[in-house]
Every structure is written in C-alpha cells, then in structure tokens.
Enzyme design. Structure first.
Site, PDB file in Angstrom:
ATOM      1  N   HIS A  21      -2.544  -4.760   2.028  1.00 28.45           N
ATOM      2  CA  HIS A  21      -3.678  -3.927   2.402  1.00 28.45           C
ATOM      3  C   HIS A  21      -3.833  -3.803   3.906  1.00 28.45           C
ATOM      4  O   HIS A  21      -4.903  -3.484   4.375  1.00 28.45           O
ATOM      5  CB  HIS A  21      -4.980  -4.512   1.832  1.00 28.45           C
ATOM      6  CG  HIS A  21      -5.227  -4.168   0.392  1.00 28.45           C
ATOM      7  ND1 HIS A  21      -4.420  -4.620  -0.616  1.00 28.45           N
ATOM      8  CD2 HIS A  21      -6.175  -3.404  -0.202  1.00 28.45           C
ATOM      9  CE1 HIS A  21      -4.871  -4.162  -1.775  1.00 28.45           C
ATOM     10  NE2 HIS A  21      -5.921  -3.415  -1.564  1.00 28.45           N
ATOM     11  N   GLU A  65      -2.492   7.772  -6.945  1.00 32.75           N
ATOM     12  CA  GLU A  65      -2.161   8.389  -5.661  1.00 32.75           C
ATOM     13  C   GLU A  65      -1.198   9.561  -5.807  1.00 32.75           C
ATOM     14  O   GLU A  65      -1.307  10.544  -5.103  1.00 32.75           O
ATOM     15  CB  GLU A  65      -1.549   7.352  -4.709  1.00 32.75           C
ATOM     16  CG  GLU A  65      -2.557   6.485  -3.983  1.00 32.75           C
ATOM     17  CD  GLU A  65      -3.187   5.451  -4.876  1.00 32.75           C
ATOM     18  OE1 GLU A  65      -2.618   5.197  -5.957  1.00 32.75           O
ATOM     19  OE2 GLU A  65      -4.237   4.921  -4.527  1.00 32.75           O
TER      20      GLU A  65
END
Lengths: 822, 421
Positions: free
Chosen positions: A598, A531
């Site tokens: 998540h 990321e």
C-alpha cells in the site's frame, strides 16, 4: 454504502433456498415459411448475401495466407488474420436488427462482425447519409479508390467501400479504415456503429460496459453489443465487466429516468474453442456458457443459448432481448453457438480436433443449408443464389486488387514523414466540454457546502509573519483537486467520476467531499472493487465521446488494471488513426505508512508505456492547475497524488492558490527554490525532504541548492533543468520510487547526454531502496531522507568539509546492490 | 626559552641546502638581525639572520653539510637552557630527503584506491573542470583533485587559479634574499699554484653542462639575418624613449626574442621538452633568458611570453635579468623545466658565431651574435654592405631533424627581417 439501504439482520438471517429458472437452449424452431410474415424475400436474400460476402472475404484471406494467391491475384500478407469461416450466420444474425446507433465491440476474430454490421448499417441508411459518411471519412481517402469508375447505386458503392476499407486496413494501408494502424485485430468504423475490436482476449468485456454506461448516462439511443468468445469467459476483465454491468445500484439507487439496467448485450460467439483449448470439456467448467448468467444476478442476465448456425434464430433472439433492454431490464447474456472450420490462425495445424469433427460441422454448413431452405420455400432460385456467389467473388477480387495496389492504397510514408505515428500518439486538443448541452447538477455551484466552506480557508500556507495557519484553516492539496474537478462537473455535461468509495464517503482521501450533494448517481457513483473494470469502462466511455475520471485508490492496485492501463488506454488514439480521443484522467494515490502493498510509487510503469501522459503535482497550486489542464485535454493522463500531502498548504505561489480557473502546462518542471551550487530535481512528495536538505546544505556547508519539482514525467521539458546545470554543474535526481528501473534513471540518462559538458560530476540518483516497503516504523530506511541528499553529494559530487556520512553512497555499494539484485 | 633555528625553504621545489659558513660560534652572543650562517640552493646562496637576541647554544651541522629544509640547524637561547631536544640528528640517522610539504593547503582527498599509478596515468577530471581550466589557463597536469576518486573538479580549478593569480601579482615579494659572492676556500697551496674549492653553484653548472652534452645529440646551425629593419626600429624606440612617449627601452635583444616567439608559434615542435620516450609539447611559450651574474650563469624564465606585447616582454626580460643579478629571482623560474626555449645573447661581446649548450630538457637554444656588415647583392651586379646579425641555433637531433631545425632558423631570420610591431 448508502444509509438508506438498511441491512436488517432479521431478514438476512432467515432460512430459505435460492431458486433458479430454466435457461432456454436452442429453443427456436420456426421455418423460413413460418417467418415469411416477418421477412420479405429481399430480406431473406440479403441475409444470404451478407453471409456469402463474409464467407468469401474470409476465404480470400485464408488463400492469401496459405497460398499467397486468390483468384489470380498474388500477394503476401505477413500480418495476422484470425478467420471466422463457419461463423457467418451468427454474425449476420447479430447485426441484422441493429441500427447505426447500436454499437458493437469485437475480438481478434471479428472480420465477420465488422462486415455484417456494416452491411446492416448500409441497408438502413439512405443514400444521402451514406455519401456524407463516405466523403467525410479521412476526407474521402478511403472512398477515392472505390469511387473511381463506379457505375451503380450508392448502396453498391457503400458495400465496396466497406469491404475495401476493411481489407486495406488488414493490409496496413493508409487508405484503410484506421490508416493501417489498427490492422486485422483492431479494425473498426464508427459511422456504421462498428467500434473497436480487441486483440487482447476479453478486452472488449469491460470496455463495452463503459460504452453502455455512456449511452445510459448521456441519454443516447441505441444498445451496445459485446462480441466476445467463449474462452474469454475465463478472463478477469470480462467477469469484472459483468460485475460492473449488473450492479444493483442501477435499479435500486439511481433515480428518475436513470433508474434501470445498462443497455448491453454480452454476445458470446461460442465457437467452442479458445485457440486450441476446448472450452467445453477441457478449459472451462460451465458446460453450456449461458449458465454463467445464473451466477450473476437474480434475472440470470436473461441468458439463453441460441443456435448460431441459424441466422433466423439469432435474429429472433435479438428482437426479444432488445425489448428487455428497452424496458431497462438489461443487461443480457447470449450464448450464440457456432463453429469455425478455419484454424485459430493460418498457422494453426488443428492438432487439437479431429478431421471428422470439422467435416461433421461442414456438413451442416449454415450458408448451404440456408440457401437450400430459401429455394425450398420458393424465396429464391438456385440460379439467383449462384449469381450472388459470382457477384461476391467479383467484388472481393475487385477489392483485393485495389487494396494491394501500392499506388492506390499506399502504406504510410514514414520516409517523408518520419514522425507520422509519433504525431498520432496524442491528440493534444483543448476541449471545454465534450458535448454542448446543460449539465445535470443538484444545485448551483455557489450553494455547494464544500464550495462555501472553501471560501473561508487560507489559500496560502503562511500569514504575513511567516507563521503557518492551523491545519483546519489551511487550503490543502485535496481542495485544489476538488476545485478543478467540481468546476469541470459544472462545465462538461459528459463528465462522470467513479471508483471505490467515491460517493458518500467522498473518496478515501476526502477529495470528493461535497460532490455527492452536487451530483446525481449517474455522474458520481461507487464502483465494485474491480480495478480492471473501473479503467476498462472508462475507456469505453471515452471511446464513445465522454470525459471520465476513474480512480485507483492505491498505486499498488495498478497491477489489477494492468491490461487496461498498459494495453488499451494508451493505444487507441493512434491505433484508430486518431478517430478516437481518450479524455480519461486516472487519479492514482501513492501511499505511505501502510506497508509493502500500500505504499509503492509505480510512476515508472506508467511512464514507460508510450501513449500515456503522466503527472505528479505536490502543491495545491500545481494540483489545481494540472488537474484543470488534464480535464481540458483529450489525452489519457495518469494523475498521481501523494497521500502524504493531501492537506499540505501552498508554500510557493505568491498570493496563494487563485480562486478562478487557470491551467498549468503539462510537461513543465518548476523551480521551487533557486540556488547556484547544486541542483536537486525531485518527483513527487520527495520535494519537501529535498527542501529540508537544501536548508541544511546552506546552513552547515554554505552550499546553495536549487530545487526543481518535476511536476510531470511524460511529457518532460529538459531545458529548464539543463539551464540549472549550466549554473551549478551538479545534480541529484530523487523520488520515492525504488531506484532501479525508475523514471529517475531515465531523467539521469537524458541529462547526462544533454548536459555532459556542463557537468562537474555525473548525475546522482537518490531513490528508494529496491526492497518491499517496510512498515511505517522502518520507512525512513527505505524512502529518501534529507540526510541521504547530503551524503550523496559528499560521496559522489563534492566532498564536504567536516561531513560524516550516515548512509552508504559509495560506488562499491552501488556495484554490490546491483550484483545482488537489490 | 630556547628556540630552534631552522634551515629555511627557498622555493617550492627545494628539498635541501648546503650549509655555507658559520658567522657565529657556539657560546657567542647574538643580537637580533646578526647573520648566523650562509647557505646555498641549486641556484642561489643566502644568509640567515637571527630572529632574536640570545646566545648561540648549539649548532647541529657543519660547513658543507647538506641539510634538508625546515630541519633545526642551531639553537638560540639563554645560558644554561637545554637544547638537546632540538637536535635533529638524534631523530634522523642521516640527513634524509624529506618530502617538501605543499605550500598550498592540502585539499581534502577521498581515498578510494581503485587504481594504482599506471604507466599512462589518466587524469580524472570533470568535463566542467576541463573547460574551466582551458579558459583560465590553469595547468591540470600538476593539480591534485579533491573530488571523488581524486577527480579534479571545478572547485580545484577555482582554487588553483587564485594561487596562480597570487604568484603573478607578487612575483618579487616571495623572495627578499640577499645573495653574496662566496669567499672561496683554499684547499691547498703550493709554490706556483693554489687548489681552490669549487663553489656549489659552479658544481651544479658544471654538471648541467656536462649532462647536456652527454645526454643529447646537439649540433649548431648558423645563419645571419638582415638587421636593417630591426635597427631602424631600435632607432625609433630610442628616440621615443628619450622623448618620453615610450615608457620601455626596448632593446635589440628584446626584438630578437619577440621574433623568436613568433617563430616558435609556427614551429611548435621546437617549443618542446624531450624526455627520451616521449616529448612534451607546450601550448604556451615560456622563454628562458641566459643572464650572466657574479655568481655564475643563470637562466630565468618569463612565463607565457607569447601573451606579452613587445613592451611587456621587454619589461619582463629586464625584470628577470635584474632580479637574477641581484639575487632576488624566484628560484622556481630558474628551473630548466620552467622554460620551453632559451635565448643566449653574446652580441654585446662581439661574438660572431658560437655553439650554445642546450638547457635540458629543452629541445633547442638560440645564440644571438653581434651585428657585422656583410657584402650583399643589392641589385644586379651592385654590391653593398648590409648589417647582418648572427644567429646560432643549437638543437637536439634526437628531437628534431636538420631540415626542421633549419626551417625554424630560417623562420626566425624571416621574422627578424620583416619585423613590425
């Protein structure tokens, strides 16, 4: 995972050995005499002069910091100054062969690199080009002080301009290269190919990769050089940058003239210390930094250690490595050995090294040595070299006198223009395409299979009888995103998109389905699972002038790109004095049903950092309109999406989602349901649960609720909300983020201050619990539910006849939760 | 089926009544509409009619007893039916002062008990509700809030406003009681004397007057005002009333009251209630008018008199006087706390000067006297007789100083002398 790359178990399971090639260390051994065929006398002398200028500049700053005085000029500079005294040869050698189209990125210790690259550019540009550059920079504000009374050549003026512009920037003056907002650690000047330096160690490690990507994808001339330190080789973003830069797909999947490696040289300015930590021997394990190349790819990144104390050695290395890059065999890793006499910063007492060590290196000082070599080879006389030294002292003295003069080099007048910096935070421009040239696509838009398929979908969720169409026939939120994005791909030739599973899979949530067929690899590709480099490269790409959509698959992964999103992306527009734009739209998906790591709504983190715009649409009409606006703008946008809603149809906009292009203004909330007794303001997918609550309030309690969808968090226009409160006097603010520290509380606080006299009760925040997000089976106890709204109204705003609460919204509970930190 | 006969509740603040006289005896036949007994409140006496035919099976209280409102006083039914279950004296050891249930529906209050009654009780009210209350002229002091923590919220103001509207619209309909002069009971008779019992209302007036003089520092200032302008106005009004162009016969007293209200607006410190350690300053003028009735002195209040025009106020004063005399007056308006200032007019009786007694907790009272022609210097050396109306202002020196009171009185004089409509 392209199907064409077949993983053959027979091949992969064969026995064998990995072989490594030797990595050259300090192999350059030519003398000045031997190099006379490659350099004229003027060339040699210029190299010497460049080094002397850097040395004097840094020495001047050192004296100002430690003694508040240089050559009779008194000044106090409270800001940072990380000096590179001793590293001049490495900087000059690095910049010598680079042209104006070659961009360098630096670190916090990059004054030497800025000056070296600037001087190199001045040598290569002609007078006309130089005058144009100097006249155009901030309409000549930086040029004016040095131009006054200048007698001499244009090149000499340009040298003064370079030194003054850098120094004024260090001293936070409005006439500096970045209006004084960048300072020592972020100074840069793009017309000379000097791109931003970075106060965050290793910050340039992934940003520079994005710049190299820009050069390659947009077919631009020039290479990128990332000047980072040895200690930065410990940082995640640097490794993620290396990973991104050396992806196999560049050579194995990208096609045509796109096939080949990135035009990037990672130049480790190895001064063998990271602040006080000694990299070799204490904090790192590589022994010789060039070794890193061997661990990255089969080419070992063509790594070499080069003696940075000899400018000719560095120049030689650059000549050879440039060839490799031009053959599309890059990127390259160079370990340039050097040493700094000055401490990490002027407050550094050098307690981490011995006096003997510093003196040993000073004895081998590259400027003294190089000068002696030039005299030995008859290139220049000692007297000539002394003249250079004297002239340099003069020019530095001249520059500092100008730079500290409050009239000639004023600081930004915040009294006269109190919003000056505020006005620089966002560029707020509307740009169809970042460059005007044909777009690279595989077929006309009408022929795209998904575009064709969308023509058969129902663009409004309900038919004339109010019944919903089947899911497969319904135009969903993901389709709205797709339409905006594909439209821009066919409009803006610089636009690229990447992230995890973006190509082939079509994105983890099928937003990009159909784009793989339309676009070549260089416009849509899969990034590694990194990321930090996904965002970092996007920043570098945008810095060079391209528009980009990087994707973070789950909001929970935002932390992995923390520095990029919080420290880099939001700051460059203002820190550059608005020289740079940042047309980056980060798509972030908020999950549910997937548990603690998540399913989190981290909108609050993005909203808190100044310099970011944040939106969160939850209907197809809003999604398409806001994505169009985001991609039309030049500011960094954090674009949140909810995984609960990718296939939801349009329930509000009459006639459904328009087929053509339209923009929705960023910052405007939207009344989704009109009412008169209580206002409910929501962020994100919570809208639909609020609408359920509104229905119950109407049917059971005869209360008419007005439901407002925030749509944007930053900026945010409060006026429609205040108008609603004037009507109802009551408001609940809700979203899926954990309530504490959420943007919900920011909204509530501002509303209380702005609408106090109209309120019949304090604004009540209904957010998620301050827990880990539990598993799907327990989610209803964590995220706001329709019943929670009614309970909250009953307990804190307007007791409802006959209502029995199921959840605890009492003040006692609120006190208790806060006291316990949950 | 036997039915209980209740002591009725007249007025929101009444907690108990004195049972006057039984007109039927136990065992006697009763027809619907017959008067069963009489009873008295602080301010008025009433008669209770039988609601059904039947036999008076039992009575539970005697003449002179103090009975809490809404308690059974008798039973009506058919011969032989039981009545013991209706007997309140079995349940109550003594006639207790039951708290009157609130006339309005009890708003739902969410009990939090975070704070108890502190000496300086803060009113919990939302900003919106406070604004609404000001606009709609709703008194929040007596409101109970239905919001969290007993907070007064917008809904409460809306409800209260509807209630006030009701009372304004139907001031007379709430009460249709006939008042009757009490036959006095003779306690003892002698050759040259009779000892008579004192009616309750007399007792109450006696107590009130005595308390007023004992619990304040009252004194009276006298002044007279040139009444010519006022008399001219009165003449004009009389003519217009006779012609039919004016619907209301505005009297001298009405004009004086009008002037008094104007003066009170300029001297808000007089428009107050004195409570010993604090004073209640009113934003509105509720004017009390002393009315002489057959049963005794009554002082009904005209609420928000400062909002009224001269004809409106004249009409209201006429109304409350009439209602008081006929016994139809709303008992709540007779409460001395209902008015902020009282006017007592003895002009018609020829009184030239007197010392009216303050209606506590009010701060002052104006006595209006007759108009007397007095000599006045009209121009240098020339004297004429000018009609002057006497004004006697009694004030509580605990609340006001002489200077203030005098200035106030002078302002009334000023208003009268410069009266225009």
């Amino acid at each position: 995972m392209p199907k064409i790359q077949y993983i053959n178990p027979d091949e992969v399971r064969k026995p064998g050995f990995l072989k490594f090639s030797p990595i050259p260390v300090n192999q350059y051994n030519k003398t000045v005499e031997e190099e006379k065929k490659n350099f004229s006398n003027e060339d040699f002398v210029r190299i010497y002069r460049d080094m002397v200028i850097i040395r004097e500049f840094e020495t001047m700053l050192n004296l100002i910091k430690t003694r508040n005085e240089y050559n009779g000029v008194e000044y106090n500079h409270p800001g940072p100054a990380h000096l590179s005294i001793g590293q001049e040869a490495a900087a000059v050698g690095m910049a010598y062969t680079l042209g104006v189209e070659d961009f360098i990125f630096g670190s916090h210790r990059s004054h030497g690199e800025i000056l070296a690259k600037g001087l190199s550019a001045i040598d290569k540009l002609n007078d006309k080009q130089l005058i144009e550059i100097m006249d155009n920079h901030f309409d000549g504000i930086t040029l004016a002080p040095v131009k006054a009374g200048h007698t001499g050549t244009t090149k000499e003026l340009a040298v003064k301009f370079l030194i003054y512009g850098t120094l004024a920037e260090v001293f936070a003056r409005e006439t500096g290269f970045n209006k004084g907002l960048g300072g020592s650690m972020h100074a840069f000047f793009t017309p000379f190919g000097v791109y931003p330096n970075n106060a965050i160690v290793g910050g340039s490690g992934d940003i520079s990769v994005g710049a190299a990507l820009y050069k390659k994808v947009n077919r631009k001339k020039g290479i990128i050089v990332a000047n980072i330190g040895d200690a930065s080789m410990a940082c995640g973003p640097v490794w993620e940058g290396l990973t991104f830069a050396t992806m196999d797909q560049f050579t194995e999947l990208w096609e045509g003239d796109m096939k080949g490696g990135l035009p990037l040289i990672v130049n480790i300015m190895n001064n063998q210390y990271g602040m006080g930590g000694q990299t070799c021997g204490e904090t790192m394990g590589y022994d010789i930094a060039a070794r890193i190349g061997a661990g990255i790819n089969a080419d070992q990144m063509h790594a070499e250690r080069v003696d940075g104390y000899n400018p000719l050695a560095v120049i030689d290395a650059y000549k050879r490595k440039r060839k490799i890059i031009e053959e599309k065999r890059g990127p390259v890793l160079l370990d340039v050995l050097t040493y700094r006499y000055s401490g990490h910063s002027p407050s550094d007492a050098s307690s981490y090294r011995s006096k003997e060590e510093v003196e040993a290196w000073e004895k081998q000082d590259s400027i003294i040595w190089f000068g002696k070599e030039l005299v030995k080879a008859g290139v220049a006389t000692e007297a000539e070299l002394e003249v250079i030294k004297a002239e340099t002292t003069e020019i530095i003295t001249f520059s500092i006198k100008l730079a500290i003069d409050d009239e000639v080099s004023p600081i930004m007048d915040m009294k006269k223009h109190p919003n000056l910096i505020g006005d620089m935070m966002f560029s707020n421009q509307s740009v169809d395409k970042m460059e005007d040239r044909p777009v690279e696509v595989n077929h006309p838009m009408e022929e795209n299979p998904r575009v064709k398929q969308l023509k058969t979908k129902e663009r409004f969720m309900f038919n004339e009888n109010g019944k919903p169409f089947s899911k497969i026939k319904t135009y969903g939120l993901r389709d709205g995103l797709f339409e905006a994005i594909v439209d821009r791909f066919y409009k803006d030739p610089t636009l690229i998109a990447y992230g995890e599973e973006n190509r082939d899979w079509g994105g983890a949530f099928a937003v990009y389905r159909g784009l793989t067929e339309a676009l070549p690899y260089n416009r849509l590709f899969n990034s590694p699972i990194s990321e930090a480099s996904i965002i970092g490269t996007a920043i570098g790409y945008a810095m060079c002038g391209g528009r980009v959509i990087p994707e973070i698959m789950y909001a929970d992964f935002l932390g992995r790109a923390g520095d990029e999103v919080f420290n880099q992306l939001p700051k460059w527009q203002a820190m550059s004095g608005n020289v740079l734009k940042m047309p980056v739209v980060i798509r972030i998906s908020i999950g549910s049903k997937y548990g603690a790591q998540h399913s989190q709504d981290w909108t609050a983190l993005a909203a808190h950092i100044p310099g970011l715009k944040v939106v969160f649409p939850v209907t197809p009409y809003d999604a398409k309109g806001l994505m169009n606006s985001a991609l039309q703008g030049t500011d960094p946008i954090i674009f949140f999406e909810s995984q609960r809603l990718y296939d939801i149809g349009e329930q509000f906009h009459k006639g459904g989602v328009p087929e053509g292009y339209y923009e929705l203004p960023i910052g405007e909330p939207d009344v989704k349901r009109e009412g008169s007794d209580v206002t409910i303001l929501t962020i994100g997918a919570t809208l639909y649960r609020a609408l359920d609550a509104a229905k119950t309030l109407e049917e059971k309690y005869n209360l008419s609720a007005e439901v407002i969808d925030a749509r944007s968090l930053v900026p945010f226009n409060y006026e429609p909300v205040i108008e609603s409160i004037k009507k109802t006097g009551r408001i609940i603010i809700s979203g899926d983020a954990s309530a504490r520290g959420s943007f919900l509380r920011d909204l509530a606080s501002n509303i209380t201050e702005l609408a106090f006299d109209y309120l019949d009760a304090p604004p009540v925040v209904v957010g998620s619990r301050n827990w880990i997000t539990p598993a799907h089976e327990l989610e209803d106890y964590f995220f706001p539910q329709p019943e929670w709204f009614i309970d909250a109204i009953h307990e804190r705003i307007l007791p409802l006849e006959g209502h029995v609460s199921t959840s605890d919204f009492s003040e006692a509970e609120q006190l208790d939760r806060n006291a316990r930190g949950i | 089926m036997a039915i209980p006969v209740l002591m009725p509740r007249q007025g929101q603040s009444v907690e108990s009544c004195i049972l006057g006289q039984w007109y039927k005896s136990v065992g006697e036949e009763v027809s619907e509409g017959d008067i069963l007994f009489s009873y008295e409140t602080d301010k008025a006496s009433f008669e209770e009619e039988a609601k059904e035919d039947g036999i008076l099976l039992a009575t539970f209280f005697e003449e002179g007893d103090e009975v809490p409102v809404l308690v059974n006083v008798a039973v009506l039914g058919n011969k032989g039916e039981s009545f013991d279950e209706f007997n309140p004296n079995v349940a109550l050891k003594e006639p207790a002062n039951t708290k009157p249930a609130e006339a309005e529906e009890k708003p739902k209050v969410v009990e939090f008990d975070v704070e108890d009654d502190s000496p300086n009780k803060r009113i919990r009210i939302s900003p919106l509700a406070r604004k609404m209350a000001e606009k709609l002229k709703v008194n929040i002091q007596s409101l109970k809030g239905s919001g969290p923590h007993g907070r007064i919220i917008a809904r409460d103001i809306e409800t209260a406003e509807k209630g006030v509207e009701k009372t304004i619209q139907q001031p007379v309909e709430t009460q249709t009681i006939k008042t009757v002069s009490q036959p006095t009971t003779i306690l003892e008779s002698g050759d040259d004397y009779e000892i008579k019992a004192i009616p309750n209302i007399r007792k109450l007036i006696a107590n009130a007057m005595f308390q007023s003089l004992q619990n304040s520092a009252q004194l009276t200032h006298h002044m007279s005002a040139d009444a010519r302008k006022m008399m001219k106005l009165r003449k004009k009004i009389k003519k217009e009333f006779a012609d039919g162009t004016l619907s209301q016969n505005v009297t001298i007293n009405d004009l004086v009251c009008f002037a008094v209200i104007r003066a009170l607006k300029k001297f808000p410190q007089v428009n107050t209630h004195y409570h010993g350690d604090k004073m209640k300053w009113f934003k509105k003028v509720h004017l009390g008018l002393a009315v002489d009735t057959e049963r005794g002195l009554m002082v009904p209040a005209v609420k928000n008199a400062d909002d009224l025009s001269i004809t409106g106020m004249s009409y209201q004063l006429q109304q409350v006087a009439t209602q008081s005399k006929s016994g139809n007056i709303n008992p709540d308006l007779l409460n001395p706390a209902a008015a902020t200032f009282t006017v007592s007019n003895l002009g018609n009786y020829g009184v030239e000067m007197f010392t009216p007694v303050i209606n506590l907790p009010q701060t002052a009272i104006l006595g209006v006297c007759t108009i007397i022609p007095r000599p006045k210097e009209i121009e240098e050396g020339v004297y004429g007789f000018v009609p002057m109306i006497g004004l006697s202002l009694t004030y509580n020196h605990q609340a006001l100083d002489g200077g203030e009171a005098t200035l106030f009185l002078a302002e009334i004089k000023n208003q009268i002398e410069n009266l225009s409509l």
